[in-house]
Scaffold this active site. Sequence first.
Site, mmCIF file in Angstrom:
data_model
loop_
_atom_site.group_PDB
_atom_site.id
_atom_site.type_symbol
_atom_site.label_atom_id
_atom_site.label_comp_id
_atom_site.label_asym_id
_atom_site.label_seq_id
_atom_site.Cartn_x
_atom_site.Cartn_y
_atom_site.Cartn_z
ATOM 1 N N ARG A 191 0.931 -1.389 -0.044
ATOM 2 C CA ARG A 191 0.176 -0.033 -0.235
ATOM 3 C C ARG A 191 0.953 1.070 0.013
ATOM 4 O O ARG A 191 1.849 1.272 0.994
ATOM 5 C CB ARG A 191 -0.916 -0.102 1.269
ATOM 6 N N ARG A 207 -1.380 6.655 9.551
ATOM 7 C CA ARG A 207 -1.495 5.942 8.031
ATOM 8 C C ARG A 207 -1.616 7.430 7.187
ATOM 9 O O ARG A 207 -1.339 8.392 7.728
ATOM 10 C CB ARG A 207 -2.932 4.877 8.215
ATOM 11 N N LYS A 256 -3.174 1.307 15.130
ATOM 12 C CA LYS A 256 -3.205 2.345 13.924
ATOM 13 C C LYS A 256 -3.927 3.730 14.301
ATOM 14 O O LYS A 256 -4.589 3.850 15.183
ATOM 15 C CB LYS A 256 -3.915 1.748 12.532
ATOM 16 N N LYS A 303 -5.332 7.225 12.351
ATOM 17 C CA LYS A 303 -5.762 7.770 10.863
ATOM 18 C C LYS A 303 -6.194 9.468 10.920
ATOM 19 O O LYS A 303 -6.937 9.846 11.888
ATOM 20 C CB LYS A 303 -6.967 7.195 10.595
ATOM 21 N N CYS A 311 -15.035 -3.303 0.330
ATOM 22 C CA CYS A 311 -13.780 -3.618 0.846
ATOM 23 C C CYS A 311 -13.134 -4.744 -0.078
ATOM 24 O O CYS A 311 -14.142 -5.464 -0.842
ATOM 25 C CB CYS A 311 -13.431 -3.920 2.024
ATOM 26 N N CYS A 317 -8.067 -11.277 1.358
ATOM 27 C CA CYS A 317 -8.108 -10.631 2.820
ATOM 28 C C CYS A 317 -8.168 -11.590 3.688
ATOM 29 O O CYS A 317 -9.410 -12.323 3.873
ATOM 30 C CB CYS A 317 -9.033 -9.418 3.058
ATOM 31 N N CYS A 364 -16.113 -8.303 6.881
ATOM 32 C CA CYS A 364 -15.932 -8.556 8.139
ATOM 33 C C CYS A 364 -16.093 -7.196 8.926
ATOM 34 O O CYS A 364 -16.275 -5.929 8.290
ATOM 35 C CB CYS A 364 -14.395 -8.911 8.507
ATOM 36 N N CYS A 383 -13.148 -1.269 7.000
ATOM 37 C CA CYS A 383 -12.557 -0.868 5.893
ATOM 38 C C CYS A 383 -13.424 -0.087 4.762
ATOM 39 O O CYS A 383 -12.936 0.519 4.171
ATOM 40 C CB CYS A 383 -11.642 -1.911 5.181
#
Length: 569
Positions: free
Chosen positions: A84, A153, A222, A224, A444, A450, A489, A493
Amino acid sequence: MTAPIPKEWNVIAPNGSAVEQIKDRSDYLRGNLAEDFQNPLTAAVSEANVQLVKFHGFYQQDDRDLRVQRQEKKLEPAHSFMIRLRVPGGELSAEQWLKMDAISDTYGNHTLRITTRQALQFHGIIKFEIKKTIQAMQAAALDSISGCGDVNRNVMCTPDPSLSPLHAEIFPWAQKISEHLLPRSRAYHEIWLDEPAGKRLVAGGETEEVEPLYGKHYLPRKFKIAITIPPYNDMDVYANDIGLIAIAEHGKLQGFNVAVGGGLGMTFGREDTYARLASVIGFCTPEQVLAVCYHIVGIQRDFGNRQDRKLSRFKYTLDQYGLTWFKQELNTRLGFELAAVRPFEFITTGDRLGWSETTNGLWHLGLRLEYGRVVDTAAQSLKSALVAIAQANLCSFRMTGNQNLVLVNIKPEHKATVEQLLKQSGYNPDASHLSGLRRHSIACVALNTCPQAMAEAERYLPELITKLEASLDRYGLRQAEIKIRMTGCPNGCGRSVLAEIGLIGKSPGRYNLYLGASFNGDRLNTLYRENQDEAAILSTLDGLFAAYAQTRRQQESFGDFVQRTVLTS
């Protein structure tokens, strides 16, 4: 609640999570990655390095469509990596687009994918070509540092210059914030770019501090950040740990309202996990914004949960200690108080599609992509068309947080050429031929790559929308702007819990159905039905579409209608 004095953030308690222990032993993200990626006996890396490579911008995956077949043949899974890019604000020059396209063909699976974080992903990179891929990215002045991992991120920003005359002043802040919060470890450069290892000892023999913000254990999870320009909330600013809402007066940027604590992921079966919208806590000037972001990250570093990763996002830290405590702690670290929140209004989270012009006479073309996938198919060779446009240097490229693409700064005399190249490829740049539901949909990746996916998303949502369009046509709603999002899930995302219709995978072919988020992104939706198969989803939504067509109020969005008539009745 009064917060305890934080532990020294370069020391991890014995009960720290397994990932915390990996970071502790990693020597600032180096570990034994160099040796592991040279191991010829497997296409995978060690369990510890599966976690460590995220900080370098990639995930280990395997083709789940082939998993059982390979197990039966006693073969290891078909491992590959997703890389990414870090692209603050989502901007690529024509030259960079060409080089990224070449990478996708040379090392990847011949596709590019625009993410919901306004970045670009390559899929299908094998272990032994990771280094070549990263070096090819470096040749385009791009990297994947902090594309993943327990760090800040990709910083997002409203990408379309036609949305605001202030855009040119606001857009560069994405790059500034990203650079300000980057890890300082040189592990990425040493391992993948063959930079000589620097001298990392100081007088006395102790290790030099190489991470002044993050320390040796980085963040608990993470982090953001997104910037948006009202009245457009195309970045879903409330979904971020820090949301910066640009405020202007008389055509001049005044600063940013600061929102904190957004996050959409949750875990099935754990009621202590949940989605949360960011809380707007104050206003800062442009000169203050870097310090504000830095110290908010520092508070999460010091007080975030490092024992249970399910509870380690910033939203849980805020809810544990309270906003009053947080604002006091932030003011103390800053040495000043945030000003009062300035008024603003959002109207939509969607992108502007089609042609638009700015005051300087240049044109921008918003392209609707199906879930960010740039690929040539038998029906449409969009990937090749974008290469031709880049080769002619007709524009630069801006990725959006809704998985779309904006071709920006097109000269008036080049409009016809751009449109012709797209139409020759089989792609219709006029998105009005699509239903409103399809135009606003997000999905996603999910299966087949994934590892977290419980159900399909990208590969299935187009088919489901086609079936839902039969209902829309029946009730005269084909052009109604209704936002549907699907994730495989509950990790968030695809931002499904911010959709008017949200579908979150529970198992193959079954989804939890969420309804009633606002059209402008300031209200979460609500779980309406659990574990629904396709027939149940179609039946439920058909009934709601019928009621919406018959009894909605003037200008009432589908999410507001459902909230008023179904969820609060």
